[in-house]
Design a protein around this motif. Structure first.
Motif, PDB file in Angstrom:
ATOM      1  N   ALA A  46      29.404  95.479 -16.546  1.00 36.35           N
ATOM      2  CA  ALA A  46      28.619  95.238 -17.762  1.00 36.35           C
ATOM      3  C   ALA A  46      29.496  95.355 -19.007  1.00 36.35           C
ATOM      4  O   ALA A  46      29.392  94.542 -19.935  1.00 36.35           O
ATOM      5  CB  ALA A  46      27.454  96.218 -17.833  1.00 36.35           C
ATOM      6  N   ALA A  47      30.374  96.349 -19.024  1.00 31.15           N
ATOM      7  CA  ALA A  47      31.270  96.533 -20.180  1.00 31.15           C
ATOM      8  C   ALA A  47      32.240  95.365 -20.322  1.00 31.15           C
ATOM      9  O   ALA A  47      32.652  95.013 -21.435  1.00 31.15           O
ATOM     10  CB  ALA A  47      32.031  97.843 -20.044  1.00 31.15           C
ATOM     11  N   ALA A  48      32.609  94.754 -19.195  1.00 31.60           N
ATOM     12  CA  ALA A  48      33.526  93.606 -19.222  1.00 31.60           C
ATOM     13  C   ALA A  48      32.784  92.278 -19.414  1.00 31.60           C
ATOM     14  O   ALA A  48      33.414  91.228 -19.559  1.00 31.60           O
ATOM     15  CB  ALA A  48      34.339  93.555 -17.929  1.00 31.60           C
ATOM     16  N   GLY A  49      31.438  92.334 -19.377  1.00 31.44           N
ATOM     17  CA  GLY A  49      30.648  91.123 -19.576  1.00 31.44           C
ATOM     18  C   GLY A  49      30.635  90.186 -18.380  1.00 31.44           C
ATOM     19  O   GLY A  49      30.518  88.967 -18.536  1.00 31.44           O
ATOM     20  N   LEU A 109      40.134  95.539 -16.440  1.00 32.86           N
ATOM     21  CA  LEU A 109      40.989  96.730 -16.503  1.00 32.86           C
ATOM     22  C   LEU A 109      40.712  97.545 -17.759  1.00 32.86           C
ATOM     23  O   LEU A 109      40.662  98.778 -17.715  1.00 32.86           O
ATOM     24  CB  LEU A 109      42.466  96.316 -16.458  1.00 32.86           C
ATOM     25  N   GLN A 110      40.531  96.868 -18.893  1.00 37.73           N
ATOM     26  CA  GLN A 110      40.240  97.579 -20.139  1.00 37.73           C
ATOM     27  C   GLN A 110      38.916  98.334 -20.035  1.00 37.73           C
ATOM     28  O   GLN A 110      38.818  99.504 -20.422  1.00 37.73           O
ATOM     29  CB  GLN A 110      40.208  96.591 -21.310  1.00 37.73           C
ATOM     30  N   ALA A 111      37.891  97.666 -19.512  1.00 38.99           N
ATOM     31  CA  ALA A 111      36.589  98.323 -19.346  1.00 38.99           C
ATOM     32  C   ALA A 111      36.701  99.507 -18.385  1.00 38.99           C
ATOM     33  O   ALA A 111      36.127 100.583 -18.627  1.00 38.99           O
ATOM     34  CB  ALA A 111      35.563  97.322 -18.829  1.00 38.99           C
ATOM     35  N   ALA A 112      37.452  99.327 -17.306  1.00 39.16           N
ATOM     36  CA  ALA A 112      37.622 100.407 -16.324  1.00 39.16           C
ATOM     37  C   ALA A 112      38.368 101.584 -16.934  1.00 39.16           C
ATOM     38  O   ALA A 112      37.986 102.747 -16.722  1.00 39.16           O
ATOM     39  CB  ALA A 112      38.377  99.876 -15.104  1.00 39.16           C
ATOM     40  N   ARG A 113      39.424 101.313 -17.704  1.00 37.17           N
ATOM     41  CA  ARG A 113      40.175 102.405 -18.333  1.00 37.17           C
ATOM     42  C   ARG A 113      39.281 103.225 -19.260  1.00 37.17           C
ATOM     43  O   ARG A 113      39.342 104.453 -19.265  1.00 37.17           O
ATOM     44  CB  ARG A 113      41.388 101.857 -19.091  1.00 37.17           C
TER      45      ARG A 113
END
Length: 200
Positions: free
Chosen positions: A51-54, A29-33
């Motif tokens: 990728a941003a969330a690993g 959710l943090q990466a998506a936001r």
């Protein structure tokens, strides 16, 4: 005669630690936001979010299904009214103004997501529906009559306009802290809308 040593067995690799489901969901959710807020819905791909969330894209799909469902979850997870309203209705104007004029710029602000969505036909209607059901209607119930929904919409206009010129399109007049004349004006306007028109 030298004694033969028995061959040492290779150590088996430790089994991978199971993922914490709640933490993984939060990281997605943090990466998506961040990506929805900075690139917009159309330009934020599931691969980039993963990728941003690993993690892998398949895991994002496992947790949220479609990109549209992830978009909804990213907004709903950050759109609550609790931080805005404060504990006391009589001072809610001051509380909201202080909240916005003390708040640092956030890369993943939900209003950034909604601002990007306004220009994207795929999700514009969805964003409008979320604002209506998650902000306007609950705020109208909190305000109560008369003309609760109109007053709720006006509050949203004051708050989002302040946010726009403070964070998305920064203007010098909006750059000060919570003790500026502009913050005081915002507090007074909000309180006036909250209190409603005087009874006849």
């Amino acid at each position: 005669m030298a004694q033969r040593k028995s061959p040492t067995r290779p150590r088996s690799a430790a089994p991978p630690r199971p993922r914490d489901a709640e933490q993984t969901r939060s990281e997605i959710l943090q990466a998506a936001r961040v990506l929805f807020a900075t690139r917009g819905y159309a330009n934020a791909g599931m691969r980039e979010i993963a990728a941003a969330a690993g993690i892998t894209p398949a895991l994002v799909v496992r947790y949220f299904g479609s990109k549209r469902d992830l978009f909804v979850a990213a907004i709903e997870s950050d759109i609550g009214l609790g931080p805005f309203l404060g504990p006391d209705r009589a001072t809610v104007g001051r509380h909201i103004a202080r909240y916005f004029f003390s708040k640092p710029v956030r890369e993943a602000d939900v209003l950034s997501i909604l601002l990007h969505a306004a220009g994207q036909p795929d999700v514009c209607d969805l964003a409008t529906e979320l604002l209506t059901t998650r902000v306007i209607q609950p705020l109208a119930r909190w305000l109560g009559p008369p003309r609760a929904e109109a007053r709720a919409a006006l509050l949203l206009a004051i708050i989002s306009g302040t946010w726009l010129f403070r964070q998305a399109l920064p203007m010098r007049a909006f750059a000060g802290g919570p003790d500026t004349a502009l913050a005081s004006c915002m507090a007074a306007q909000i309180q006036h809308v909250v209190d409603g028109p005087p009874e006849a």
